[in-house]
Design an enzyme around this catalytic site. Structure first.
Site, PDB file in Angstrom:
ATOM      1  N   LEU A  38       0.475  -1.285  -0.097  1.00  0.00           N
ATOM      2  CA  LEU A  38      -0.147  -0.115   0.647  1.00  0.00           C
ATOM      3  C   LEU A  38       0.736   0.993  -0.152  1.00  0.00           C
ATOM      4  O   LEU A  38       1.589   1.498   0.414  1.00  0.00           O
ATOM      5  CB  LEU A  38      -1.163  -0.004   1.135  1.00  0.00           C
ATOM      6  CG  LEU A  38      -1.771  -1.058   1.613  1.00  0.00           C
ATOM      7  CD1 LEU A  38      -3.072  -0.736   2.949  1.00  0.00           C
ATOM      8  CD2 LEU A  38      -3.029  -0.417   0.397  1.00  0.00           C
ATOM      9  N   GLY A  39       0.195   2.396   0.447  1.00  0.00           N
ATOM     10  CA  GLY A  39       1.193   3.639  -0.092  1.00  0.00           C
ATOM     11  C   GLY A  39       1.164   4.443  -1.494  1.00  0.00           C
ATOM     12  O   GLY A  39       1.608   5.621  -1.391  1.00  0.00           O
ATOM     13  N   GLY A 182      14.130  18.093 -17.844  1.00  0.00           N
ATOM     14  CA  GLY A 182      12.999  18.838 -17.033  1.00  0.00           C
ATOM     15  C   GLY A 182      13.827  18.972 -15.917  1.00  0.00           C
ATOM     16  O   GLY A 182      14.093  18.129 -14.826  1.00  0.00           O
ATOM     17  N   GLU A 205      16.521  21.937 -19.098  1.00  0.00           N
ATOM     18  CA  GLU A 205      15.497  22.607 -18.886  1.00  0.00           C
ATOM     19  C   GLU A 205      14.658  23.418 -20.532  1.00  0.00           C
ATOM     20  O   GLU A 205      15.567  24.601 -20.781  1.00  0.00           O
ATOM     21  CB  GLU A 205      15.187  22.944 -17.954  1.00  0.00           C
ATOM     22  CG  GLU A 205      13.769  23.780 -17.784  1.00  0.00           C
ATOM     23  CD  GLU A 205      12.565  23.240 -17.713  1.00  0.00           C
ATOM     24  OE1 GLU A 205      12.389  22.765 -16.855  1.00  0.00           O
ATOM     25  OE2 GLU A 205      11.903  24.313 -18.178  1.00  0.00           O
ATOM     26  N   ASP A 314      -4.328  12.622  -7.824  1.00  0.00           N
ATOM     27  CA  ASP A 314      -3.382  12.850  -8.899  1.00  0.00           C
ATOM     28  C   ASP A 314      -4.241  13.229 -10.087  1.00  0.00           C
ATOM     29  O   ASP A 314      -4.029  13.480 -11.096  1.00  0.00           O
ATOM     30  CB  ASP A 314      -2.087  12.341  -9.257  1.00  0.00           C
ATOM     31  CG  ASP A 314      -1.019  13.295  -8.291  1.00  0.00           C
ATOM     32  OD1 ASP A 314      -1.703  13.917  -7.108  1.00  0.00           O
ATOM     33  OD2 ASP A 314       0.155  12.159  -8.841  1.00  0.00           O
ATOM     34  N   HIS A 446      13.108  32.602  20.208  1.00  0.00           N
ATOM     35  CA  HIS A 446      14.170  33.091  19.720  1.00  0.00           C
ATOM     36  C   HIS A 446      14.762  32.007  20.865  1.00  0.00           C
ATOM     37  O   HIS A 446      14.990  31.448  21.971  1.00  0.00           O
ATOM     38  CB  HIS A 446      14.441  34.244  20.846  1.00  0.00           C
ATOM     39  CG  HIS A 446      15.879  34.711  20.522  1.00  0.00           C
ATOM     40  ND1 HIS A 446      16.155  34.994  18.574  1.00  0.00           N
ATOM     41  CD2 HIS A 446      17.061  35.088  20.811  1.00  0.00           C
ATOM     42  CE1 HIS A 446      17.603  35.558  19.060  1.00  0.00           C
ATOM     43  NE2 HIS A 446      17.934  35.905  20.183  1.00  0.00           N
TER      44      HIS A 446
END
Ligand code: FAD
Ligand code: NAD
Length: 464
Positions: A38-39, A182, A205, A314, A446
């Protein structure tokens, strides 16, 4: 035939998040995944293995002359055991995929391994190799089959010399000369990792700049930094073809009207990804695609044009990012359980895990200019913070973009140490509509790197 409230197709971030949440909300859920683990792409061959490789390569680069001397630490001869590095990468993946299987089992999700397709209203057919095929009857079907790499016909993969991102996760040896087609997310992350391990990396590119979607000021700083690390970045250079030979790869590039042939030992093709829609029976089921992008069309509730069939991740419009996929998966489950949910697409952070790291959320300065928006920018260098000085990591800056009249944070862009972690505060601010004044009024610890973001807000507030 088994009957389910929800059948999820795909066990990646979109699918597993939806399945786990829907089961938690009391629905009877099955999740069909065609791979043994899975994943999804994210766990098996994307986010996780790339970050394991990047983290290991960063340690190697630091130990072998990358700044430890300045801390008064001298190390002896540093050597690389690539097999051990890759074994650790595999172990990280194995651990997470195993934990995910246990989580889904604990929630009561039935995981079925096989290749699913839509086979009539409310029916999902699952082919399972030699085993008997299954037919699952579902009140709702969620498609979360993700994406696959775009491989141009002129750049055929041979799996050894010419590879996609999965091939470039585990080269058996560090390539002497690595060419990358790319200069996007994958090219820059994997290029950085292999360069740190000793490869001579050339990024090719087509566009006039690398990482085209980033804020321009950030992209320029990133290009300078990667060049200083030894990566050759060739922009306005379109790769027109590649041919694997016995000893390497010959690559044809077109730049400034000239054609040139380059030689590499290996070539990574990373020119984008496309939705994985093939073999799902979408046309027969009446699931419409966007003709321009090939992505599945959904409405605000993630329902496709076929009633009862939903899609996320996606596969649908929006950035191809794991956290966007999970957010949509969670939202679908809430909606199916009769609750409300909405994904805030204006506040989805993105990170490029280079050195320095780059992270952004909301509008870029170029986007605001194109829109004619009235905004102010505040920029503060990490070198101005005590923590970055202590770490010895002073490269980069925090940049905020605020609405001129209200001071509302419209976008934030960080390049510098741990930008991937620091962006969470900016994402919260953009999502909740916080103003620069409110951020300035929030006390920051800080010395921290987060003070650079706070200072950038002060600059913007002062200029309003
Ligand atoms: P996926 O993760 O692609 O999952 C889909 C699943 O569906 C797969 O497991 C597949 O086997 C299964 N499947 C497909 N078809 C069927 C079928 N017919 N039947 C059953 N199962 C099927 N994003 C980030 O946010 N951060 C990062 O750092 C990052 N790094 C990345 C690095 C690389 C090299 C790559 C390639 C991608 C990276 N991404 C990253 C993008 C991220 O991996 C994707 O956005 C995310 O995985 C999308 O999730 P998903 O659930 O939509 O699809
Ligand atoms: P990308 O879209 O980020 O970059 C592809 C690049 O290839 C573009 O800049 C494009 O102009 C260039 N290109 C296309 N054809 C070319 C040619 N013939 N010659 C030269 N250059 C060419 O795509 P990617 O790097 O393949 O990544 C795919 C997706 O995976 C990303 O968009 C992102 O959604 C996801 N991802 C995310 C992360 C992260 O979140 N850290 C990491 C890796 C991948």
């Amino acid at each position: 035939m088994a009957t389910w409230d929800l059948v999820v197709v795909g066990g990646g971030p979109g699918g597993y998040s939806a399945a786990a949440r829907a089961a938690e909300l009391g629905l009877k859920v099955a999740c069909v995944e065609r791979e043994a683990r899975l994943g999804g792409v994210c766990l098996r061959e994307g986010c996780i293995p790339t970050k394991a490789l990047l983290d290991s390569s960063e340690l190697f680069a630091r130990a072998s002359g990358g700044g430890l001397e300045a801390h008064g630490i001298r190390v002896g001869k540093v050597t690389l055991n690539l097999q051990a590095l890759l074994a650790r990468q595999a172990e990280v993946v194995e651990g997470l995929t195993g934990d995910l299987a246990k989580l889904l089992a604990r929630r009561g999700v039935e995981v079925i391994h096989g290749e699913a397709h839509l086979a009539g209203p409310g029916t999902v057919a699952v082919a399972r190799g030699q085993a008997k095929p299954l037919a699952l009857e579902a009140r709702a079907v969620l498609l979360a089959t993700g994406s696959e790499p775009v491989i141009p016909v002129v750049l055929p993969l041979d799996g050894t010399r010419v590879v996609d991102s999965t091939g470039a996760l585990a080269f058996p040896r560090v390539p002497r000369r690595l060419g990358i087609v790319g200069g996007g997310y994958i090219g820059l992350e994997l290029g950085s990792a292999w360069a740190r391990l000793g490869a001579e990396v050339t990024v090719l590119e087509a566009l006039p700049r690398i990482a085209a979607g980033l804020d321009g000021q950030v992209a320029r700083t990133l290009a300078r930094s990667l060049t200083a690390q030894g990566l050759a970045l060739r922009v306005k250079t379109r790769v027109a073809g590649a041919r694997a030979t016995a000893r390497g790869v010959r690559v044809t590039v077109e730049a400034e009207g000239e054609t040139e042939e380059l030689a590499f030992d290996r070539l990574l093709v990373a020119v984008g990804r496309r939705p994985r829609t093939g073999g799902l029976g979408l046309a027969e089921a009446g699931v419409a695609l966007d003709p321009a992008t090939g992505r599945v069309r959904v409405d605000q509730a993630y329902q496709t044009s076929a009633p009862g069939v939903y899609a996320v991740g996606d596969l649908v419009d929006g950035p191809m990012l794991a956290h966007k996929a999970s957010a949509e998966g969670l939202a679908v489950s809430e909606l199916l359980a009769g609750r409300t949910a909405e994904v805030d697409y204006d506040a989805i952070p993105s990170v490029v895990y280079t050195d320095p790291e780059v992270a952004g959320v909301g509008w870029t300065e170029e986007g605001l200019k194109a829109r004619g928006a009235a905004y102010v920018a505040g920029v503060f260098p990490f070198a101005g913070t005590g923590r970055a000085r202590c770490l010895g990591e002073t490269m980069g800056f925090a940049k905020v973009l605020c609405h001129r009249r209200s001071g509302r944070l419209l976008g934030a862009h960080l390049i510098g140490p741990r930008a991937s972690e620091l962006i969470a505060e900016a994402a919260l601010a953009v999502a909740r509509g916080a103003t620069a004044a409110e951020l300035v009024a929030t006390v920051h610890a800080h010395p921290t790197l987060a003070e650079a973001f706070w200072e950038a807000c002060r600059v913007a507030e002062g200029d309003r």
